[in-house]
Design an enzyme around this catalytic site. Structure first.
Site, PDB file in Angstrom:
ATOM      1  N   TYR A  80       6.803 -33.612  -1.129  1.00 38.08           N
ATOM      2  CA  TYR A  80       5.423 -33.248  -1.432  1.00 38.08           C
ATOM      3  C   TYR A  80       5.270 -32.921  -2.915  1.00 38.08           C
ATOM      4  O   TYR A  80       6.076 -32.189  -3.496  1.00 38.08           O
ATOM      5  CB  TYR A  80       5.031 -32.028  -0.588  1.00 38.08           C
ATOM      6  CG  TYR A  80       3.696 -31.413  -0.972  1.00 38.08           C
ATOM      7  CD1 TYR A  80       2.508 -31.953  -0.494  1.00 38.08           C
ATOM      8  CD2 TYR A  80       3.636 -30.314  -1.821  1.00 38.08           C
ATOM      9  CE1 TYR A  80       1.291 -31.399  -0.843  1.00 38.08           C
ATOM     10  CE2 TYR A  80       2.425 -29.751  -2.187  1.00 38.08           C
ATOM     11  CZ  TYR A  80       1.250 -30.297  -1.700  1.00 38.08           C
ATOM     12  OH  TYR A  80       0.056 -29.750  -2.052  1.00 38.08           O
ATOM     13  N   TYR A 348     -13.511  22.521   0.721  1.00 40.73           N
ATOM     14  CA  TYR A 348     -12.637  21.391   1.068  1.00 40.73           C
ATOM     15  C   TYR A 348     -12.094  20.643  -0.145  1.00 40.73           C
ATOM     16  O   TYR A 348     -10.997  20.080  -0.095  1.00 40.73           O
ATOM     17  CB  TYR A 348     -13.404  20.399   1.955  1.00 40.73           C
ATOM     18  CG  TYR A 348     -13.499  20.801   3.401  1.00 40.73           C
ATOM     19  CD1 TYR A 348     -13.397  22.137   3.801  1.00 40.73           C
ATOM     20  CD2 TYR A 348     -13.703  19.845   4.390  1.00 40.73           C
ATOM     21  CE1 TYR A 348     -13.500  22.504   5.118  1.00 40.73           C
ATOM     22  CE2 TYR A 348     -13.805  20.203   5.726  1.00 40.73           C
ATOM     23  CZ  TYR A 348     -13.705  21.533   6.083  1.00 40.73           C
ATOM     24  OH  TYR A 348     -13.806  21.888   7.392  1.00 40.73           O
ATOM     25  N   ARG A 351      -9.160  23.030  -0.892  1.00 42.67           N
ATOM     26  CA  ARG A 351      -8.278  23.460   0.196  1.00 42.67           C
ATOM     27  C   ARG A 351      -7.645  22.291   0.941  1.00 42.67           C
ATOM     28  O   ARG A 351      -6.515  22.412   1.429  1.00 42.67           O
ATOM     29  CB  ARG A 351      -9.074  24.345   1.169  1.00 42.67           C
ATOM     30  CG  ARG A 351      -8.294  24.833   2.368  1.00 42.67           C
ATOM     31  CD  ARG A 351      -8.920  26.081   2.979  1.00 42.67           C
ATOM     32  NE  ARG A 351     -10.326  25.913   3.275  1.00 42.67           N
ATOM     33  CZ  ARG A 351     -10.812  25.581   4.476  1.00 42.67           C
ATOM     34  NH1 ARG A 351      -9.989  25.354   5.482  1.00 42.67           N
ATOM     35  NH2 ARG A 351     -12.113  25.481   4.670  1.00 42.67           N
ATOM     36  N   ASN A 381       5.809 -24.373  -3.337  1.00 43.38           N
ATOM     37  CA  ASN A 381       5.715 -25.330  -2.236  1.00 43.38           C
ATOM     38  C   ASN A 381       5.862 -26.728  -2.840  1.00 43.38           C
ATOM     39  O   ASN A 381       5.082 -27.074  -3.741  1.00 43.38           O
ATOM     40  CB  ASN A 381       4.380 -25.208  -1.511  1.00 43.38           C
ATOM     41  CG  ASN A 381       4.285 -26.187  -0.363  1.00 43.38           C
ATOM     42  OD1 ASN A 381       5.196 -26.297   0.442  1.00 43.38           O
ATOM     43  ND2 ASN A 381       3.181 -26.929  -0.301  1.00 43.38           N
ATOM     44  N   PHE A 397       3.181 -19.359  -1.000  1.00 42.49           N
ATOM     45  CA  PHE A 397       2.194 -19.166  -2.062  1.00 42.49           C
ATOM     46  C   PHE A 397       0.991 -18.345  -1.597  1.00 42.49           C
ATOM     47  O   PHE A 397       0.137 -17.976  -2.395  1.00 42.49           O
ATOM     48  CB  PHE A 397       1.691 -20.518  -2.580  1.00 42.49           C
ATOM     49  CG  PHE A 397       1.303 -21.473  -1.479  1.00 42.49           C
ATOM     50  CD1 PHE A 397       0.268 -21.187  -0.600  1.00 42.49           C
ATOM     51  CD2 PHE A 397       1.982 -22.677  -1.322  1.00 42.49           C
ATOM     52  CE1 PHE A 397      -0.081 -22.060   0.410  1.00 42.49           C
ATOM     53  CE2 PHE A 397       1.637 -23.558  -0.306  1.00 42.49           C
ATOM     54  CZ  PHE A 397       0.592 -23.250   0.558  1.00 42.49           C
ATOM     55  N   LYS A 452     -24.806  18.994 -17.480  1.00 37.24           N
ATOM     56  CA  LYS A 452     -25.819  18.471 -16.565  1.00 37.24           C
ATOM     57  C   LYS A 452     -25.879  16.944 -16.585  1.00 37.24           C
ATOM     58  O   LYS A 452     -25.892  16.283 -15.545  1.00 37.24           O
ATOM     59  CB  LYS A 452     -27.188  19.066 -16.916  1.00 37.24           C
ATOM     60  CG  LYS A 452     -28.280  18.751 -15.895  1.00 37.24           C
ATOM     61  CD  LYS A 452     -29.609  19.363 -16.298  1.00 37.24           C
ATOM     62  CE  LYS A 452     -29.575  20.875 -16.241  1.00 37.24           C
ATOM     63  NZ  LYS A 452     -29.452  21.372 -14.860  1.00 37.24           N
TER      64      LYS A 452
END
Length: 690
Positions: A80, A348, A351, A381, A397, A452
């Site tokens: 190939y 969260y 913590r 290939n 591949f 801000k």
């Protein structure tokens, strides 16, 4: 497994530096290329050598001999891409007989050299920037660089393709390997289109441009030259300037270069390196946020992680967290007796950080194993099996291994960004930040809006990062006559992972700036509290109480004043302390009546006298801190990055008013550049050093 991610990242950076300093040489042999070596070559232009091991050249030569014999005229069978076309293979029964000869790999040819040339001409069909006459009345919305593969990615792809060819499974002559290496060593780097590859049959398009750079028949753009003289030119001109002769590809050789996952793997490796640094950054900024918010080191308690829920990544985050907060005066365990500590558990964003970040460390460890396997694999290939004299048509591949690593890393990056945003919002909000000024403004709140606008930007960055966190691989389209019906999209996924990395750099730049500001404010407030306690004690000296009772009253007033101070951070200093003391007057009167203090003590006069003094002291402390203040003596092992930002990057505490002389944008840009260029890595790793 504790420390496994940290240790791997530390070792990786050590090896990169060893290579950069030339104390370690990269010898490419097809089997032992490391992630640090790839990073050093791709990003820092480290030199390489081709292995001198005789066995390496013997394998390469044997594979070439096999190709020549298998594809010679009259040889039994076919190979190939050597004496067949390439691509779609259509069963004979699906089309009328006259059409069969036009279907790629069903076709046959004896002109093996022409076939290789045609393969390259077919692949170099992307879209590149071109020079056009200037139009003074038109401004483009797209920069030319957005069409091109970055040089570091192209360098990495070249290195990985060299490594694969040296494995002896490709049938590529030694002279081709040497010439490809000469391009890399002379810094002649092909400049392929950014888009075109679907990472099936490998990354055909970018590798097609890399392979074409060695020929005179297909001219492609390359980067060449040094420093200010570096520019895009043609492959022919660049090779001529360095005395590198062209190649006429023999049987399978062009195909051997273009069939592979080198580009997607190289980009994936670079992204993994950056993601490792960002994972450490998230641990650092979490510890700094705990300090800035007077959070609790309980978050990292060993029992929670080692015993109660022993996931390896979670354990490692906790171990690192305990180290980062070691000796910190800012982080403190919850004290029920302190009226200023109303929040029993941190929110969260602080913590649950070990549980949030820990799984991603485990994914990053797994990702490294996958990437290093891919780096030292044969993704051609067909593949040549010398031992059994076979050429095998397979699908190595297909870049799905890299694609899925990129998907998981990108999702992880979004999680890091979400944690940053949660912590940033908590720092800026006077309702959550335990007494820091609104938006971390150091000046009077009526005239200082602090972070801000950065808060808005942080939300924008997270929104974009969250979009990028979506998966790429579930958008596969079939291609090339349905032959490439499934394709990995690995390079596209890796590209979007890099986009996510860049956006996360922006997020972390904002966050680190804000954390340093918050830590300075916390240190400044601590100094003021000490002065405030002294002034309160002095103001109560004439209350007619015994020494011990005087101390008790001082503590009562001081404790309540701290509580009210935290609740009045939105007020200017000229009126703030009147509000701080107003509700305390009743407490003082009740205390005096119980303890038998002086009936001549006038609490209202006391308040009226003390409030302006406290305001004056606050402004004095602020001015002194502006001039000489630093939070570093109160910090844990996080201090190295704080010092790096304050000293090496030259970013002082933002004072507000008309005092500052440099824009915040310039300061944020320096932090961003420290991420983008790697300057942050050394101080970051210093924070984790035992």
């Amino acid at each position: 497994m504790a420390h496994s991610h940290l240790s791997a990242t530390q070792q990786e950076w050590l090896e990169i530096n060893n290579i950069r300093s030339r104390t370690k040489t990269i010898s490419v042999d097809g089997f032992t290329l490391s992630l640090p070596a790839l990073i050093a070559v791709s990003r820092y232009c480290a030199p390489t050598t081709i292995s001198t091991d005789a066995a390496v050249k013997q394998r390469v030569d044997a594979s070439v001999d096999f190709v020549v014999r298998m594809s010679a005229p009259g040889a039994k069978g076919s190979m190939y891409g050597v004496n067949t076309g390439v691509g779609a293979s259509v069963p004979f029964g699906h089309l009328p007989l006259p059409w069969i000869k036009h279907i790629n790999s069903v076709t046959r040819t004896t002109d093996r050299t022409a076939l290789q040339r045609v393969i390259l001409k077919n692949l170099t069909s992307g879209i590149l920037p071109i020079d056009t006459p200037d139009d003074a009345n038109y401004l483009s919305s797209h920069h030319d660089s957005t069409l091109l593969l970055p040089e570091s990615w192209s360098r990495g792809a070249m290195l990985l393709r060299l490594n694969t060819l040296l494995r002896g499974h490709s049938g590529c002559r030694w002279i081709v390997i040497e010439r490809l290496h000469a391009l890399l060593e002379n810094d002649i780097i092909p400049s392929p289109p950014l888009r075109q590859s679907i990472s099936a049959s490998g990354d055909l398009a970018p590798l097609g441009y890399i392979a074409s750079a060695l020929t005179d028949e297909v001219v492609v753009p390359v980067w060449s030259g040094k420093g200010a003289n570096r520019k895009r030119t043609t492959s022919v001109e660049a090779r001529k300037a360095h005395g590198i002769e062209s190649i006429i590809y023999g049987p399978k050789e062009a195909l051997a270069i273009v069939n592979g996952t080198g580009p997607s793997c190289a980009v994936g490796a670079l992204a993994l390196h950056d993601a490792n640094i960002l994972a450490l950054t998230a641990q650092l900024t979490t510890a700094m946020a705990i300090e800035a918010l007077n959070g609790s080191p309980e978050t990292y308690d060993a029992f929670i992680h080692d015993t109660a829920r022993p996931h390896p990544g979670q354990i490692e985050i906790a171990v690192n967290g305990r180290h980062l907060l070691q000796s910190s005066k800012f982080a403190r365990m919850h004290d029920e007796s302190d009226p200023a500590q109303k929040l029993r558990q941190d929110r969260y964003g602080l913590r649950t950080a070990p549980q949030w970040l820990g799984p991603h460390l485990e994914e990053l460890i797994s990702a490294r194993a996958t990437i290093e396997i891919e780096m030292n694999s044969t993704t051609d290939n067909p593949i040549i099996d010398l031992e059994n004299e076979r050429n095998l048509g397979g699908g190595n591949f297909q870049g799905t291994s890299v694609a899925l690593v990129m998907e998981k890393i990108r999702i992880g990056l979004q999680h890091l960004g979400k944690l940053v945003h949660a912590q940033f919002v908590e720092l800026a909000s006077p309702y959550m930040n335990r007494g820091l000024p609104p938006d971390l403004g150091a000046w009077e709140p009526s005239l200082d809006f602090g972070v801000k606008t950065m808060d808005v930007a942080t939300a924008a960055y997270l929104s974009e990062l969250s979009y990028l966190g979506n998966t790429v691989t579930n958008h596969v389209q079939n291609a090339e006559h349905h032959n490439q019906a499934v394709n990995s999209l690995a390079l596209i996924s890796a590209r979007y992972t890099f986009h996510a990395i860049q956006v996360l750099y922006l997020l972390f730049s904002n966050h680190l700036w804000a954390l340093c500001q918050a830590l300075d404010l916390r240190a400044m407030i601590g100094i003021f509290f000490g002065r405030m306690q002294e002034e309160i004690k002095s103001s109560l000296a004439n209350s007619g109480l015994s020494s011990s009772v005087h101390e008790a009253l001082t503590k009562l007033v001081y404790d309540q004043a701290r509580v009210k101070f935290n609740e009045t951070s939105h007020m200017d200093s000229t009126t703030r302390f009147t509000e701080v003391l107003r509700p305390i007057v009743t407490d003082v009167l009740e205390f005096l009546s119980k303890e038998g203090g002086s009936h001549s003590f006038d609490a209202l006069v006391w308040k009226t006298s003390l409030a302006p003094k406290l305001g004056e002291i606050y402004r004095e402390v602020r001015a002194e801190y502006y001039a000489n203040g630093s939070a570093d003596a109160l910090m844990g092992n996080t201090v190295h990055v704080y010092r790096y930002i304050r000293q090496e990057l030259g970013i002082p505490m933002r004072k507000g008013g008309d005092i500052d002389t440099e824009g915040v944008d310039a300061q944020l840009s320096r932090i961003y550049r420290a991420f983008e260029r790697g300057g942050i890595i050394e101080p970051l790793l210093a924070c984790f050093k035992a």
